[in-house]
Design an enzyme around this catalytic site. Structure first.
Site, PDB file in Angstrom:
ATOM      1  N   ASP A 299     -49.392  46.109  16.360  1.00 15.13           N
ATOM      2  CA  ASP A 299     -48.726  47.176  15.605  1.00 15.13           C
ATOM      3  C   ASP A 299     -48.343  46.611  14.232  1.00 15.13           C
ATOM      4  OD1 ASP A 299     -45.723  49.257  16.080  1.00 15.13           O
ATOM      5  OD2 ASP A 299     -47.187  49.051  14.453  1.00 15.13           O
TER       6      ASP A 299
ATOM      7  N   LYS B 180     -46.891  53.283   6.679  1.00 18.30           N
ATOM      8  CA  LYS B 180     -46.078  52.818   5.538  1.00 18.30           C
ATOM      9  C   LYS B 180     -46.909  52.566   4.283  1.00 18.30           C
ATOM     10  CE  LYS B 180     -42.599  51.000   8.718  1.00 18.30           C
ATOM     11  NZ  LYS B 180     -41.310  51.684   8.515  1.00 18.30           N
TER      12      LYS B 180
ATOM     13  N   TYR C 263     -40.229  47.840  18.388  1.00 17.27           N
ATOM     14  CA  TYR C 263     -40.150  49.276  18.119  1.00 17.27           C
ATOM     15  C   TYR C 263     -41.491  49.740  17.582  1.00 17.27           C
ATOM     16  CZ  TYR C 263     -38.787  53.797  16.138  1.00 17.27           C
ATOM     17  OH  TYR C 263     -38.703  55.143  15.832  1.00 17.27           O
TER      18      TYR C 263
HETATM   19  P1  KE4 Z   1     -42.827  56.065  11.880  1.00 14.35           P
HETATM   20  O1  KE4 Z   1     -43.183  57.024  12.972  1.00 14.35           O
HETATM   21  O2  KE4 Z   1     -41.331  55.998  11.630  1.00 14.35           O
HETATM   22  O3  KE4 Z   1     -43.642  56.289  10.603  1.00 14.35           O
HETATM   23  O4  KE4 Z   1     -43.302  54.582  12.357  1.00 14.35           O
HETATM   24  C1  KE4 Z   1     -42.807  54.078  13.575  1.00 14.35           C
HETATM   25  C2  KE4 Z   1     -42.952  52.574  13.568  1.00 14.35           C
HETATM   26  C3  KE4 Z   1     -43.972  51.996  14.305  1.00 14.35           C
HETATM   27  N1  KE4 Z   1     -44.147  50.662  14.339  1.00 14.35           N
HETATM   28  C4  KE4 Z   1     -43.339  49.841  13.623  1.00 14.35           C
HETATM   29  C5  KE4 Z   1     -43.576  48.360  13.684  1.00 14.35           C
HETATM   30  C6  KE4 Z   1     -42.289  50.376  12.831  1.00 14.35           C
HETATM   31  O5  KE4 Z   1     -41.494  49.542  12.123  1.00 14.35           O
HETATM   32  C7  KE4 Z   1     -42.089  51.769  12.801  1.00 14.35           C
HETATM   33  C8  KE4 Z   1     -40.973  52.413  12.000  1.00 14.35           C
HETATM   34  N2  KE4 Z   1     -40.080  51.526  11.327  1.00 14.35           N
HETATM   35  C9  KE4 Z   1     -38.753  52.047  11.095  1.00 14.35           C
HETATM   36  C10 KE4 Z   1     -37.925  50.904  10.491  1.00 14.35           C
HETATM   37  N3  KE4 Z   1     -37.287  50.154  11.490  1.00 14.35           N
HETATM   38  C11 KE4 Z   1     -38.772  53.262  10.217  1.00 14.35           C
HETATM   39  C12 KE4 Z   1     -37.435  53.687   9.675  1.00 14.35           C
HETATM   40  C13 KE4 Z   1     -36.894  54.898  10.376  1.00 14.35           C
HETATM   41  O6  KE4 Z   1     -36.999  54.975  11.610  1.00 14.35           O
HETATM   42  O7  KE4 Z   1     -36.374  55.760   9.639  1.00 14.35           O
END
Ligand code: KE4
Length: 422
Positions: free
Chosen positions: A236, A264, A141
């Site tokens: 990533d 993050k 993801y």
């Molecule tokens: P954001 O756009 O949510 O800031 O980041 C996307 C993203 C990109 N790459 C990795 C490896 C990630 O884990 C994420 C987002 N992680 C999720 C947790 N599984 C965020 C939680 C959510 O979607 O509310």
């Protein structure tokens, strides 16, 4: 209003009552606690109930909630104003700090989320190579960018299908899907599309199928095949960056990606992201080069102040990673002991301070197909049990639990004490 009333009211004005789907607890028979405040490794909801926080806002809160140094830095920055849409010294401080304290990042561009970082890194890789196709991994993801929301079609080479309504087929026709920890599946795609592949994007420690660390030979294979074919390797590290080590998962594996994405932790809890890497690639970005990417709030000075204070705190107290690793080891061992006593089949995958309990009869979970065999109903039962008893774990089998610098042995003991009552 109490938690229940707030959540019911929220559902009237925000789809599912949330601003990100995972928070809605759709797989659980309980409503999500409505969080009022955090302190260290603990959270407090609107009903005054206290929790030990093993979610940490999905990774950012490695220094604990209401961290004194971060809050002081934010308050000091606020004295000057909240944003100008102009260059500031504060963004230079954070950009320079990252480029000079981590490896493999000559230059970077600030953005406002992990999704913005990954989608921009892919665009840059396409602009730099002049190619269109990308490889991602089933179960990986990288945010909600259309080009990533794709389900693997049947068979490796057949066309894929959009992973969500609203994603037109055209948006995913250049997205190829391979299997995590399976370099042969990548070689097959290169055999067929070699000169068309702009980038491979991978989580060096997967956190979104649950925690599944990459095998070193898999990442080495990706590095080699990308080098051979002039393809950009994107790590990533939105989740693993500054998380599993200050210099991220790439430092644990000793592998050099061409671009890295961050988010993050680097924002200290504020909306933030960045992508960076080799200078000759980054210089393709506007205004220096032709690849266009922009953002009104990118490099916001308050966010930069929070991020700088956070990374400085981590970098200057690097032994905190050893501390978190030891706590993680204690938690992992304790969970496995309880499972043995109770006759529960489970696997605990961990990388330092991020981990997942897979309820599975598999002896190990090293791929997305392994992870998908988990008993998600059992996980939901576990999560409900823990949360009801004040241990705030992720509400989904395919998420990660996080430990931070403010977690204590007592927090771990409490987790295990509650789990024993499962
Ligand atoms: P954001 O756009 O949510 O800031 O980041 C996307 C993203 C990109 N790459 C990795 C490896 C990630 O884990 C994420 C987002 N992680 C999720 C947790 N599984 C965020 C939680 C959510 O979607 O509310």
């Amino acid at each position: 209003m109490n938690s229940e009333e707030i959540f019911e009211e929220s559902k009237k004005y925000m789809p599912g009552g949330v601003n990100s789907p995972v928070r809605a607890y759709t797989a659980l028979n309980i409503n999500p606690p409505i969080i009022k405040r955090g302190e260290g490794s603990h959270l407090f909801d609107e009903d005054g109930k206290e929790y030990i926080d093993f979610v940490g806002a999905w990774g950012p809160m490695i220094l604990g909630h209401n961290n004194k140094k971060v809050m002081e830095a934010v308050k000091a920055a606020l004295e000057y104003g909240v944003g100008f849409g102009a260059p500031t010294e504060m963004e230079l401080k954070l950009a320079k700090y990252i480029c000079t304290t981590v490896d493999n990042v000559d230059m970077l561009r600030m953005v406002n989320s992990g999704t913005e970082a990954t989608m921009s890194a892919v665009k840059l890789a396409r602009g730099y190579t002049g190619r269109d196709k990308i490889i991602k991994f089933a179960g990986g993801y990288h945010g909600h960018f259309d080009g990533f929301l794709v389900e693997a079609g049947s068979g490796v080479m057949t066309e894929n299908i959009p992973g969500s309504p609203g994603v037109p087929k055209g948006s995913i026709e250049n997205t190829l899907i391979a299997q995590y920890n399976d370099i042969e599946s990548v070689k097959e795609l290169f055999k067929r599309y070699k000169a068309e592949i702009a980038a491979v994007i991978v989580e060096p420690v997967a956190g979104n199928m649950g925690v599944v660390p990459a095998k070193k030979e898999f990442l080495l294979g990706l590095r080699d095949i990308c080098t051979e074919n002039g393809t950009i390797l994107i790590f990533d590290e939105v989740m693993s960056g500054f998380r599993v080590a200050y210099k991220g998962a790439q430092s644990l594996y000793g592998i050099k990606p061409d671009l890295t994405t961050f988010a993050k932790i680097m924002g200290g809890g504020f909306p933030c992201g960045a992508y960076g890497g080799r200078r000759e690639i980054m210089e393709k970005l506007s205004p220096m080069g032709p690849v266009y990417q922009a953002g009104t709030m990118s490099g916001n000075p308050i966010v930069m102040a929070a991020g700088y204070a956070s990374l400085k705190e981590l970098h200057e107290n690097i032994s905190c990673y050893e501390y978190m690793d030891k706590l993680g080891q204690k938690l992992q061992n304790g969970i496995k002991e309880i499972a043995k006593e109770k006759g529960i089949s489970l696997v605990v995958n961990r990388c330092v301070n991020m981990m997942t309990v897979f309820f599975t009869s598999c002896s190990e979970v090293t791929s997305y197909s392994d992870a998908k065999k988990s008993d998600t109903n059992m996980f939901s039962k576990f999560a409900e049990h823990m949360i009801k008893d004040g241990v705030y774990v992720p509400p989904s089998q395919f998420e990660a639990m996080f430990l931070g610098t403010k977690h204590t042995e007592e927090d771990i003991d409490k987790f295990l004490e509650v789990m024993k009552k499962l």
